[in-house]
Design a protein around this motif. Structure first.
Motif, PDB file in Angstrom:
ATOM      1  N   PRO A   6      23.590  39.548  30.191  1.00 22.77           N
ATOM      2  CA  PRO A   6      22.804  38.344  30.434  1.00 22.77           C
ATOM      3  C   PRO A   6      23.544  37.269  31.213  1.00 22.77           C
ATOM      4  O   PRO A   6      22.924  36.509  31.934  1.00 22.77           O
ATOM      5  N   TRP A   7      24.862  37.210  31.114  1.00 24.30           N
ATOM      6  CA  TRP A   7      25.608  36.161  31.805  1.00 24.30           C
ATOM      7  C   TRP A   7      25.954  36.514  33.236  1.00 24.30           C
ATOM      8  O   TRP A   7      26.408  35.675  33.998  1.00 24.30           O
ATOM      9  N   ILE A   8      25.750  37.758  33.640  1.00 22.72           N
ATOM     10  CA  ILE A   8      26.100  38.152  35.005  1.00 22.72           C
ATOM     11  C   ILE A   8      25.060  37.619  35.978  1.00 22.72           C
ATOM     12  O   ILE A   8      23.872  37.823  35.827  1.00 22.72           O
ATOM     13  N   ASN A   9      25.550  36.942  36.965  1.00 18.09           N
ATOM     14  CA  ASN A   9      24.710  36.367  37.994  1.00 18.09           C
ATOM     15  C   ASN A   9      24.086  37.495  38.831  1.00 18.09           C
ATOM     16  O   ASN A   9      24.782  38.352  39.340  1.00 18.09           O
ATOM     17  N   ARG A  10      22.780  37.480  38.953  1.00 17.50           N
ATOM     18  CA  ARG A  10      22.107  38.528  39.737  1.00 17.50           C
ATOM     19  C   ARG A  10      22.592  38.556  41.180  1.00 17.50           C
ATOM     20  O   ARG A  10      22.629  39.604  41.811  1.00 17.50           O
ATOM     21  N   LEU A  11      22.995  37.403  41.699  1.00 19.74           N
ATOM     22  CA  LEU A  11      23.508  37.336  43.057  1.00 19.74           C
ATOM     23  C   LEU A  11      24.796  38.147  43.180  1.00 19.74           C
ATOM     24  O   LEU A  11      25.046  38.773  44.200  1.00 19.74           O
ATOM     25  N   THR A  12      25.620  38.162  42.127  1.00 18.67           N
ATOM     26  CA  THR A  12      26.856  38.944  42.136  1.00 18.67           C
ATOM     27  C   THR A  12      26.544  40.414  42.374  1.00 18.67           C
ATOM     28  O   THR A  12      27.177  41.062  43.196  1.00 18.67           O
ATOM     29  N   ILE A  13      25.565  40.930  41.676  1.00 18.92           N
ATOM     30  CA  ILE A  13      25.193  42.339  41.818  1.00 18.92           C
ATOM     31  C   ILE A  13      24.653  42.602  43.219  1.00 18.92           C
ATOM     32  O   ILE A  13      25.025  43.571  43.868  1.00 18.92           O
ATOM     33  N   LYS A  14      23.780  41.719  43.694  1.00 18.64           N
ATOM     34  CA  LYS A  14      23.204  41.881  45.032  1.00 18.64           C
ATOM     35  C   LYS A  14      24.296  41.891  46.093  1.00 18.64           C
ATOM     36  O   LYS A  14      24.302  42.737  46.976  1.00 18.64           O
ATOM     37  N   LYS A  15      25.223  40.952  46.012  1.00 21.52           N
ATOM     38  CA  LYS A  15      26.306  40.878  46.993  1.00 21.52           C
ATOM     39  C   LYS A  15      27.148  42.138  46.941  1.00 21.52           C
ATOM     40  O   LYS A  15      27.529  42.672  47.980  1.00 21.52           O
ATOM     41  N   ALA A  16      27.465  42.594  45.734  1.00 19.53           N
ATOM     42  CA  ALA A  16      28.307  43.780  45.601  1.00 19.53           C
ATOM     43  C   ALA A  16      27.663  44.990  46.246  1.00 19.53           C
ATOM     44  O   ALA A  16      28.332  45.804  46.861  1.00 19.53           O
ATOM     45  N   ARG A  17      26.375  45.100  46.120  1.00 24.76           N
ATOM     46  CA  ARG A  17      25.688  46.267  46.679  1.00 24.76           C
ATOM     47  C   ARG A  17      25.381  46.100  48.160  1.00 24.76           C
ATOM     48  O   ARG A  17      24.997  47.045  48.811  1.00 24.76           O
ATOM     49  N   LYS A  18      25.554  44.874  48.688  1.00 21.64           N
ATOM     50  CA  LYS A  18      25.308  44.642  50.113  1.00 21.64           C
ATOM     51  C   LYS A  18      26.613  44.493  50.889  1.00 21.64           C
ATOM     52  O   LYS A  18      26.635  43.877  51.933  1.00 21.64           O
ATOM     53  N   HIS A  19      27.696  45.039  50.358  1.00 25.55           N
ATOM     54  CA  HIS A  19      28.973  45.083  51.064  1.00 25.55           C
ATOM     55  C   HIS A  19      29.549  43.702  51.347  1.00 25.55           C
ATOM     56  O   HIS A  19      29.923  43.401  52.448  1.00 25.55           O
ATOM     57  N   MET A  20      29.678  42.874  50.323  1.00 19.48           N
ATOM     58  CA  MET A  20      30.211  41.545  50.518  1.00 19.48           C
ATOM     59  C   MET A  20      31.316  41.174  49.533  1.00 19.48           C
ATOM     60  O   MET A  20      31.736  40.040  49.513  1.00 19.48           O
ATOM     61  N   MET A  21      31.787  42.079  48.698  1.00 20.18           N
ATOM     62  CA  MET A  21      32.705  41.680  47.641  1.00 20.18           C
ATOM     63  C   MET A  21      33.898  42.610  47.494  1.00 20.18           C
ATOM     64  O   MET A  21      33.890  43.722  47.989  1.00 20.18           O
ATOM     65  N   LYS A  22      34.862  42.106  46.725  1.00 17.87           N
ATOM     66  CA  LYS A  22      35.980  42.948  46.300  1.00 17.87           C
ATOM     67  C   LYS A  22      35.639  43.524  44.942  1.00 17.87           C
ATOM     68  O   LYS A  22      35.182  42.812  44.060  1.00 17.87           O
ATOM     69  N   ILE A  23      35.874  44.811  44.795  1.00 20.91           N
ATOM     70  CA  ILE A  23      35.605  45.519  43.550  1.00 20.91           C
ATOM     71  C   ILE A  23      36.923  46.120  43.070  1.00 20.91           C
ATOM     72  O   ILE A  23      37.608  46.808  43.830  1.00 20.91           O
ATOM     73  N   ALA A  24      37.283  45.841  41.814  1.00 24.42           N
ATOM     74  CA  ALA A  24      38.519  46.368  41.231  1.00 24.42           C
ATOM     75  C   ALA A  24      38.193  47.507  40.277  1.00 24.42           C
ATOM     76  O   ALA A  24      37.235  47.422  39.506  1.00 24.42           O
ATOM     77  N   ILE A  25      39.003  48.557  40.329  1.00 23.25           N
ATOM     78  CA  ILE A  25      38.823  49.709  39.460  1.00 23.25           C
ATOM     79  C   ILE A  25      40.171  50.019  38.811  1.00 23.25           C
ATOM     80  O   ILE A  25      41.190  50.111  39.516  1.00 23.25           O
ATOM     81  N   THR A  26      40.195  50.136  37.488  1.00 21.55           N
ATOM     82  CA  THR A  26      41.446  50.470  36.803  1.00 21.55           C
ATOM     83  C   THR A  26      41.787  51.931  37.069  1.00 21.55           C
ATOM     84  O   THR A  26      40.918  52.798  37.017  1.00 21.55           O
ATOM     85  N   ALA A  27      43.072  52.182  37.376  1.00 25.99           N
ATOM     86  CA  ALA A  27      43.458  53.527  37.803  1.00 25.99           C
ATOM     87  C   ALA A  27      44.861  53.905  37.342  1.00 25.99           C
ATOM     88  O   ALA A  27      45.693  53.043  37.053  1.00 25.99           O
ATOM     89  N   HIS A  28      45.113  55.223  37.337  1.00 23.44           N
ATOM     90  CA  HIS A  28      46.435  55.761  37.019  1.00 23.44           C
ATOM     91  C   HIS A  28      47.317  55.838  38.258  1.00 23.44           C
ATOM     92  O   HIS A  28      48.518  56.099  38.138  1.00 23.44           O
ATOM     93  N   GLY A  29      46.753  55.647  39.434  1.00 23.06           N
ATOM     94  CA  GLY A  29      47.510  55.714  40.685  1.00 23.06           C
ATOM     95  C   GLY A  29      47.094  54.596  41.613  1.00 23.06           C
ATOM     96  O   GLY A  29      46.247  53.779  41.267  1.00 23.06           O
ATOM     97  N   GLU A  30      47.681  54.592  42.809  1.00 21.16           N
ATOM     98  CA  GLU A  30      47.486  53.452  43.691  1.00 21.16           C
ATOM     99  C   GLU A  30      46.571  53.681  44.901  1.00 21.16           C
ATOM    100  O   GLU A  30      46.649  52.953  45.874  1.00 21.16           O
ATOM    101  N   ASP A  31      45.689  54.673  44.816  1.00 18.62           N
ATOM    102  CA  ASP A  31      44.739  54.829  45.918  1.00 18.62           C
ATOM    103  C   ASP A  31      43.383  55.308  45.393  1.00 18.62           C
ATOM    104  O   ASP A  31      43.208  55.545  44.213  1.00 18.62           O
ATOM    105  N   ARG A  32      42.457  55.458  46.298  1.00 20.27           N
ATOM    106  CA  ARG A  32      41.077  55.795  45.901  1.00 20.27           C
ATOM    107  C   ARG A  32      40.931  57.204  45.338  1.00 20.27           C
ATOM    108  O   ARG A  32      39.921  57.539  44.751  1.00 20.27           O
ATOM    109  N   HIS A  33      41.937  58.030  45.516  1.00 24.62           N
ATOM    110  CA  HIS A  33      41.901  59.398  44.996  1.00 24.62           C
ATOM    111  C   HIS A  33      42.526  59.507  43.604  1.00 24.62           C
ATOM    112  O   HIS A  33      42.520  60.585  43.010  1.00 24.62           O
TER     113      HIS A  33
END
Length: 142
Positions: A6-33
């Motif tokens: 409920p607290w997430i701004n709908r604009l945040t989701i829209k921007k993320a899906r329209k290629h406008m944001m930085k997205i962080a993903i927790t990982a065991h290594g330092e690249d997309r693979h």
């Protein structure tokens, strides 16, 4: 489609899906693979995808790997400094949740996913990940 906190701004989701944001993903290594890491505060790395520039970067989380306590808070503060507006991870404890929420970083759960960072990003962009609406520490405490 994934449930929205409920607290997430709908604009945040829209921007993320329209290629406008930085997205962080927790990982065991330092690249997309790299394999995703379900831990937030003690994740090995945060792999960052900048949708606007279509670039990948990694931020090591070494200072928090062996922290006795406060790892989630410190990781949240470090992540906020990167400009990321979306976090894809497994579990976020209550104190880290508050820091991320204050930084207006939308959180999404990997659920049972054990794939790569790139697969997690694809799942998010396809609307397949659930929003993290409440803290959900790894040990089950809420």
């Amino acid at each position: 489609m994934a449930q929205q906190a409920p607290w997430i701004n709908r604009l945040t989701i829209k921007k993320a899906r329209k290629h406008m944001m930085k997205i962080a993903i927790t990982a065991h290594g330092e690249d997309r693979h790299a394999a995703v890491d379900s831990r937030f505060g003690r994740a090995d790395y945060f792999v960052l995808y900048d949708q606007e520039k279509d670039t990948w970067d990694a931020m090591p989380n070494t200072q928090n790997l062996e922290a006795a306590h406060g790892a989630g808070i410190q990781a949240g503060q470090s992540l906020a400094k990167t400009g990321a507006k979306v976090l894809i991870t497994g579990h976020v404890g209550p104190k880290a949740f508050k820091v991320l929420q204050a930084g207006q970083i939308a959180m999404y759960s990997l659920g049972e996913m054990n794939g790569t960072v790139e697969e997690a990003l694809s799942a998010f962009l396809a609307g397949k990940l659930a929003a993290i609406a409440v803290p959900n520490a790894l040990d089950g405490k809420k």
